[in-house]
Design a protein around this motif. Structure first.
Motif, PDB file in Angstrom:
ATOM      1  N   LYS A   1       0.737  -1.279  -0.038  1.00  0.00           N
ATOM      2  CA  LYS A   1      -0.098  -0.070  -0.090  1.00  0.00           C
ATOM      3  C   LYS A   1       0.805   1.320   0.029  1.00  0.00           C
ATOM      4  O   LYS A   1       0.398   2.468  -0.071  1.00  0.00           O
ATOM      5  CB  LYS A   1      -0.954   0.115   1.264  1.00  0.00           C
ATOM      6  CG  LYS A   1      -1.999  -0.988   1.109  1.00  0.00           C
ATOM      7  CD  LYS A   1      -2.929  -1.018   2.443  1.00  0.00           C
ATOM      8  CE  LYS A   1      -3.856  -2.076   2.519  1.00  0.00           C
ATOM      9  NZ  LYS A   1      -4.736  -2.212   3.654  1.00  0.00           N
ATOM     10  N   GLY A   2       2.448   1.123   0.028  1.00  0.00           N
ATOM     11  CA  GLY A   2       2.998   2.165  -0.093  1.00  0.00           C
ATOM     12  C   GLY A   2       3.153   2.864   1.416  1.00  0.00           C
ATOM     13  O   GLY A   2       3.857   4.052   1.543  1.00  0.00           O
ATOM     14  N   LYS A   3       3.202   2.109   2.476  1.00  0.00           N
ATOM     15  CA  LYS A   3       3.367   2.571   3.749  1.00  0.00           C
ATOM     16  C   LYS A   3       4.483   2.129   4.088  1.00  0.00           C
ATOM     17  O   LYS A   3       5.208   1.101   3.754  1.00  0.00           O
ATOM     18  CB  LYS A   3       2.116   1.939   4.546  1.00  0.00           C
ATOM     19  CG  LYS A   3       0.646   2.687   4.313  1.00  0.00           C
ATOM     20  CD  LYS A   3      -0.237   2.150   5.354  1.00  0.00           C
ATOM     21  CE  LYS A   3      -1.689   2.561   4.919  1.00  0.00           C
ATOM     22  NZ  LYS A   3      -2.789   2.182   6.221  1.00  0.00           N
ATOM     23  N   SER A   4       5.012   2.588   5.293  1.00  0.00           N
ATOM     24  CA  SER A   4       6.136   2.176   6.072  1.00  0.00           C
ATOM     25  C   SER A   4       5.829   0.703   6.518  1.00  0.00           C
ATOM     26  O   SER A   4       4.680   0.210   7.081  1.00  0.00           O
ATOM     27  CB  SER A   4       6.735   3.059   7.362  1.00  0.00           C
ATOM     28  OG  SER A   4       7.605   1.992   7.987  1.00  0.00           O
ATOM     29  N   GLU A   5       6.620  -0.270   6.604  1.00  0.00           N
ATOM     30  CA  GLU A   5       6.330  -1.576   7.113  1.00  0.00           C
ATOM     31  C   GLU A   5       6.221  -1.667   8.591  1.00  0.00           C
ATOM     32  O   GLU A   5       5.396  -2.604   9.209  1.00  0.00           O
ATOM     33  CB  GLU A   5       7.258  -2.615   6.884  1.00  0.00           C
ATOM     34  CG  GLU A   5       8.756  -2.211   7.628  1.00  0.00           C
ATOM     35  CD  GLU A   5       9.848  -3.342   7.182  1.00  0.00           C
ATOM     36  OE1 GLU A   5       9.608  -4.167   6.434  1.00  0.00           O
ATOM     37  OE2 GLU A   5      11.045  -2.905   7.138  1.00  0.00           O
ATOM     38  N   TYR A   6       6.461  -0.546   9.257  1.00  0.00           N
ATOM     39  CA  TYR A   6       6.145  -0.359  10.523  1.00  0.00           C
ATOM     40  C   TYR A   6       4.782   0.414  11.021  1.00  0.00           C
ATOM     41  O   TYR A   6       4.666   1.539  10.521  1.00  0.00           O
ATOM     42  CB  TYR A   6       7.196   0.349  11.305  1.00  0.00           C
ATOM     43  CG  TYR A   6       8.402  -0.619  11.541  1.00  0.00           C
ATOM     44  CD1 TYR A   6       8.721  -1.198  13.222  1.00  0.00           C
ATOM     45  CD2 TYR A   6       9.416  -0.690  10.861  1.00  0.00           C
ATOM     46  CE1 TYR A   6       9.631  -2.021  13.455  1.00  0.00           C
ATOM     47  CE2 TYR A   6      10.489  -1.821  11.267  1.00  0.00           C
ATOM     48  CZ  TYR A   6      10.556  -2.319  12.422  1.00  0.00           C
ATOM     49  OH  TYR A   6      11.834  -3.071  12.766  1.00  0.00           O
ATOM     50  N   GLY A   7       3.909   0.099  11.681  1.00  0.00           N
ATOM     51  CA  GLY A   7       2.620   0.569  11.792  1.00  0.00           C
ATOM     52  C   GLY A   7       2.778   1.616  13.107  1.00  0.00           C
ATOM     53  O   GLY A   7       3.862   1.409  13.672  1.00  0.00           O
ATOM     54  N   THR A   8       2.063   2.495  12.981  1.00  0.00           N
ATOM     55  CA  THR A   8       2.160   3.435  14.274  1.00  0.00           C
ATOM     56  C   THR A   8       0.889   3.530  15.204  1.00  0.00           C
ATOM     57  O   THR A   8      -0.317   3.628  14.386  1.00  0.00           O
ATOM     58  CB  THR A   8       2.473   5.108  13.681  1.00  0.00           C
ATOM     59  OG1 THR A   8       3.558   4.844  12.972  1.00  0.00           O
ATOM     60  CG2 THR A   8       2.521   5.997  14.610  1.00  0.00           C
ATOM     61  N   ILE A   9       0.849   3.686  16.350  1.00  0.00           N
ATOM     62  CA  ILE A   9      -0.494   3.662  17.279  1.00  0.00           C
ATOM     63  C   ILE A   9      -0.266   4.809  17.990  1.00  0.00           C
ATOM     64  O   ILE A   9       1.064   4.439  18.895  1.00  0.00           O
ATOM     65  CB  ILE A   9      -0.754   2.449  17.917  1.00  0.00           C
ATOM     66  CG1 ILE A   9      -1.184   1.338  16.930  1.00  0.00           C
ATOM     67  CG2 ILE A   9      -2.066   2.433  18.854  1.00  0.00           C
ATOM     68  CD1 ILE A   9      -1.695  -0.041  17.317  1.00  0.00           C
ATOM     69  N   THR A  10      -0.771   5.747  18.547  1.00  0.00           N
ATOM     70  CA  THR A  10      -0.417   6.570  19.365  1.00  0.00           C
ATOM     71  C   THR A  10      -1.689   7.196  20.215  1.00  0.00           C
ATOM     72  O   THR A  10      -2.896   6.828  20.219  1.00  0.00           O
ATOM     73  CB  THR A  10      -0.082   8.259  18.602  1.00  0.00           C
ATOM     74  OG1 THR A  10      -1.210   8.535  17.810  1.00  0.00           O
ATOM     75  CG2 THR A  10       1.135   8.063  17.658  1.00  0.00           C
ATOM     76  N   CYS A  11      -1.255   7.873  21.332  1.00  0.00           N
ATOM     77  CA  CYS A  11      -2.177   8.020  22.353  1.00  0.00           C
ATOM     78  C   CYS A  11      -1.848   9.649  22.839  1.00  0.00           C
ATOM     79  O   CYS A  11      -0.890   9.868  23.486  1.00  0.00           O
ATOM     80  CB  CYS A  11      -2.099   7.244  23.620  1.00  0.00           C
ATOM     81  SG  CYS A  11      -3.490   7.531  24.799  1.00  0.00           S
ATOM     82  N   SER A  12      -2.926  10.465  22.554  1.00  0.00           N
ATOM     83  CA  SER A  12      -2.796  11.686  22.977  1.00  0.00           C
ATOM     84  C   SER A  12      -3.690  12.234  24.108  1.00  0.00           C
ATOM     85  O   SER A  12      -4.828  11.854  23.855  1.00  0.00           O
ATOM     86  CB  SER A  12      -2.923  12.650  21.682  1.00  0.00           C
ATOM     87  OG  SER A  12      -2.888  13.923  21.905  1.00  0.00           O
ATOM     88  N   ILE A  13      -3.116  13.002  24.810  1.00  0.00           N
ATOM     89  CA  ILE A  13      -4.086  13.333  26.050  1.00  0.00           C
ATOM     90  C   ILE A  13      -4.112  14.906  26.374  1.00  0.00           C
ATOM     91  O   ILE A  13      -2.908  15.555  26.238  1.00  0.00           O
ATOM     92  CB  ILE A  13      -3.418  12.630  27.673  1.00  0.00           C
ATOM     93  CG1 ILE A  13      -3.356  11.139  27.254  1.00  0.00           C
ATOM     94  CG2 ILE A  13      -4.447  13.113  28.684  1.00  0.00           C
ATOM     95  CD1 ILE A  13      -2.577  10.793  28.394  1.00  0.00           C
ATOM     96  N   ILE A  14      -5.024  15.415  26.304  1.00  0.00           N
ATOM     97  CA  ILE A  14      -5.397  16.996  26.394  1.00  0.00           C
ATOM     98  C   ILE A  14      -6.501  17.257  27.393  1.00  0.00           C
ATOM     99  O   ILE A  14      -7.305  16.540  27.501  1.00  0.00           O
ATOM    100  CB  ILE A  14      -5.625  17.566  24.998  1.00  0.00           C
ATOM    101  CG1 ILE A  14      -4.900  17.254  23.934  1.00  0.00           C
ATOM    102  CG2 ILE A  14      -5.638  19.343  25.299  1.00  0.00           C
ATOM    103  CD1 ILE A  14      -5.230  17.708  22.604  1.00  0.00           C
ATOM    104  N   ARG A  15      -6.072  18.110  28.328  1.00  0.00           N
ATOM    105  CA  ARG A  15      -6.951  18.471  29.676  1.00  0.00           C
ATOM    106  C   ARG A  15      -7.599  20.013  29.343  1.00  0.00           C
ATOM    107  O   ARG A  15      -6.658  20.787  29.175  1.00  0.00           O
ATOM    108  CB  ARG A  15      -6.208  18.214  30.724  1.00  0.00           C
ATOM    109  CG  ARG A  15      -6.601  18.807  32.007  1.00  0.00           C
ATOM    110  CD  ARG A  15      -7.900  18.181  32.440  1.00  0.00           C
ATOM    111  NE  ARG A  15      -8.422  18.752  33.747  1.00  0.00           N
ATOM    112  CZ  ARG A  15      -8.217  18.371  34.761  1.00  0.00           C
ATOM    113  NH1 ARG A  15      -7.475  17.462  35.062  1.00  0.00           N
ATOM    114  NH2 ARG A  15      -8.653  19.083  35.939  1.00  0.00           N
ATOM    115  N   ASP A  16      -8.814  20.221  29.603  1.00  0.00           N
ATOM    116  CA  ASP A  16      -9.152  21.640  29.683  1.00  0.00           C
ATOM    117  C   ASP A  16      -9.785  21.818  31.230  1.00  0.00           C
ATOM    118  O   ASP A  16      -9.390  20.944  32.045  1.00  0.00           O
ATOM    119  CB  ASP A  16     -10.072  22.105  28.702  1.00  0.00           C
ATOM    120  CG  ASP A  16     -11.381  21.190  28.731  1.00  0.00           C
ATOM    121  OD1 ASP A  16     -11.714  20.743  29.864  1.00  0.00           O
ATOM    122  OD2 ASP A  16     -11.822  20.990  27.419  1.00  0.00           O
TER     123      ASP A  16
END
Length: 687
Positions: free
Chosen positions: A540-555
């Motif tokens: 699919k033209g992607k990097s062979e390494y997948g990426t999963i991220t977790c972002s936390i923002i607080r108001d």
């Protein structure tokens, strides 16, 4: 314990001196100490020192511990390594365990008893490895001797066959001598033709392996212990090998022959050779070499079990609070939770559904700590609960409770807990710098101070009191970092290390840990369903390494947690089709749904896009469990997805505000609290 050479390298002379004394006195081992890693390496090379165990500091001026251990590993590959680190270097130390094979890392300051126990475990591992290597070398030497002997036998037999018949007596004598050698080689040798019937020239070891005389019996029948389903298959393969005169045919078909068998409870490895002899009626025959590898396999399994146990203990030690909380909730669920769910549910089906959901979440939670027996036991329990749902059981509450007692949820958990206690003891040893305060005591302290302080003072102080038992959001999620790395390996996928952005805010773990632990289903689904295999990603033209991220923002009053992956994305049409197949929604209802409503079907009970169920996914109860935990804290979730690009789960959670925490000094809390405590004590004594 065998006397071993232990190398200590630390640029702090006091540390090397202390370690040298502790190890010499408590373990009676030879200790060599250096304050300079380069000097240590030079001395080892020049003096050809055999080092069994090395204890190295991580931060050193000339060369850090990881660089030193990498060089030492090239010089002495079998040396067991222990790394000393400060708290701030923990992540680098954990990373180095995988990179250069460090046995253990220990934070400074250490406990001498813990240090001695770890060194003993390391030396025991060294001893087991040496024993295994010795066994392997012995087997290899035996195998080499047999192969050499066989080559000599074949060469001698060929030469003798070319001689006149007057030399038959000499040939017979030499054959008898070789047979004597084969009978004492510790391996079984036998031969057979296309009919698979064993010839009479088998070695005595074959009698021990099969427990009887085997002449004239089918080889396929013998190695399958009476089963005849392999007979025709093996006859076909052997015929192709023996009938062909073309080079390379034997090498092509020999791998199709059985390479191992279980015979009389023993594990037997089987190798094959094609024997050419002019005196044999058909000109060629097969030779099988049987080796008993039961003890070797048992030793390998034992080492694998020990490795698995130490991985589990490491997870428990690094996430002790989460582990203790998870164990407590599981025990409460077993002792009271099951009964409460059954008694408070309107129907047996709704009760089983709720139990199913909670059990599935516990399986995900315990997998975070590598509790394999627990996970397998719960997985089997899920199978039984699923069967109950399929049977459409109509029973009373009392009958359902009786049925639930037959489902085993404890055995695997008890086994894993026993392993953990065997290493850590019945009580987890906390740092002397920390104080354990239970929630009830904390509430009592708050009530006492509330009665003694003015309203203005209490409003300022109360957040600090409550925050004593609070944890940072990223601390509640930190356990998923290692979990995702391990899961990726099990799934055969490549994944960048999980990155958690933000999360410095404090939360009440009692209120939010249930939801935080349920996120195991979101992370796992992102990997299992979302991230493609390396081959798919490259196509699919992607990097062979997948990426999963977790972002936390607080108001001020909300906490926003985004969990994103760059995988396949969610296909609303595909989800709708699966829902229709599973009869979770009618065709008319699906046609009336919006794109977002179709996506939300993944939160429906028993919805799954997988056809097969395994330990990783396929139950269809993970995301419903997340939704229920989210609703319990009045949160919301939205989905953003793009087919082929990835998916983001956005969680919006209401939280309390603690703006005053950063503005109040601890002394401000201690002084009024101390005065209130003294006043309370005087009142008590006066009464």
């Amino acid at each position: 314990m065998k006397n071993r050479n232990i190398l200590i390298v630390d640029d702090d002379a006091m540390i090397t001196s202390t370690l040298q004394k502790v190890i010499t006195i408590m373990l009676k081992q030879n200790v060599i100490a250096f304050n300079n890693p380069s000097e240590a390496l030079k001395s080892i090379s020049e003096n050809k020192l055999e080092i069994d165990l090395v204890i190295s500091d991580f931060i050193m001026a000339e060369m850090n511990g990881i660089e030193f251990l990498k060089v030492l590993k090239e010089i002495s590959p079998d040396t067991v390594s222990i790394l000393l680190t400060g708290y701030a270097d923990k992540q680098n130390a954990i990373k180095s365990i995988n990179e250069i094979g460090i046995f253990y890392y220990m934070e400074k300051p250490w406990d001498n008893n813990d240090l001695v126990r770890i060194i003993q475990n390391a030396l025991e591992k060294k001893s087991l490895t040496e024993q295994l290597n010795a066994k392997v070398r012995e087997l290899e030497n035996r195998n080499y001797e047999i192969k050499t002997l066989y080559m000599k036998l074949e060469e001698q037999y060929r030469k003798e066959s070319e001689r006149s018949t007057t030399l038959e007596t000499v040939v017979a004598e030499r054959t008898a001598s070789i047979r004597n050698l084969l009978d004492n080689a510790g391996q079984g040798f036998l031969s057979f033709g296309k009919d698979l019937l064993v010839h009479n020239d088998y070695s005595s070891e074959c009698r021990r392996i099969f427990g009887k005389s085997i002449m004239g019996e089918s080889f396929a029948f013998l190695i399958s212990e009476g089963k005849t389903d392999q007979d025709d298959y093996m006859k076909n393969v052997v015929a192709k090998i023996l009938d062909s005169n073309q080079d390379g045919v034997a090498e092509l078909y020999l791998p199709l022959m059985p390479e191992a068998a279980e015979i009389l409870g023993r594990s037997i490895r089987i190798e094959y050779r094609v024997i050419k002899e002019n005196t044999y009626a058909l000109g060629r025959k097969m030779m099988a070499i049987l080796t008993d590898v039961t003890d070797r396999i048992a030793l390998e399994k034992q080492m694998e079990r020990e490795k698995s146990t130490f991985k589990m203990v490491m997870k428990v030690m690094t996430s002790n609070h989460d582990f203790t909380l998870c164990v407590g909730e599981f025990l409460d669920f077993l002792s009271e939770g099951l009964d409460e769910i059954v008694m408070n549910s309107n129907t047996a089906e709704s009760a089983i559904n709720e139990i199913y959901r909670q059990v599935h979440t516990f399986k995900g939670n315990f997998s975070l700590f590598d509790m394999q027996e627990t996970v397998e036991c719960i997985h089997k329990a899920e199978d039984k609960l699923y069967e109950l749902l399929r049977m459409d059981v109509h029973v009373t509450r009392e009958e359902l409770l009786c049925i639930l007692t037959t489902i085993d949820l404890r055995t695997g958990f008890n086994h894993d807990l026993a392993k953990i206690k065997a290493v850590l003891g019945d009580k987890y040893i906390r740092s002397e710098k920390s104080i354990s305060i239970d929630r009830i005591t904390l509430a009592e302290i708050e009530n006492h101070i509330a009665r003694r302080l003015s309203s203005h003072d209490f409003v300022s102080v109360a957040p600090l009191i409550r925050a004593i038992g609070y944890k940072k959001v990223k601390g509640l999620l930190a356990v998923y970092k290692d979990y995702m790395t391990i899961m990726a390996e099990k799934c055969g996928k490549l994944l960048h290390p999980l990155v958690i952005e933000g999360g410095e805010e404090l939360l009440d773990p009692d209120r939010y840990s249930g939801f935080m632990r349920s996120l195991v289903h979101v992370f796992r689904n992102a990997l299992v369903h979302g991230i493609e295999t390396p081959e798919e990603r490259i196509q699919k033209g992607k990097s062979e390494y997948g990426t999963i991220t977790c972002s936390i923002i607080r108001d001020k009053t909300r906490l926003h947690i985004d969990i994103s992956d760059d995988g396949r994305g969610l296909d609303a049409a595909f989800i709708a089709q699966k829902a229709l197949e599973k009869k979770l929604a009618s065709e008319d209802a699906l046609n009336a749904m919006t794109h977002e409503e179709k996506l939300s079907l993944i939160f429906h009970d028993h919805f799954s896009t997988l056809s097969d169920v395994d330990l990783k996914a396929g139950r269809g109860v993970g995301l419903p469990a997340v939704k229920k935990e989210l609703e319990a804290i009045h949160g919301q979730v939205t989905l953003k997805t793009s087919v082929g690009k990835g998916t983001t789960f956005s969680f919006d959670i209401p939280v309390e505000s603690f703006e005053t925490i950063a503005e109040i000094d601890m002394e401000y809390l201690v002084e009024p609290a101390a005065k209130a405590s003294i006043k309370l004590l005087n009142e008590t004594l006066g009464a």
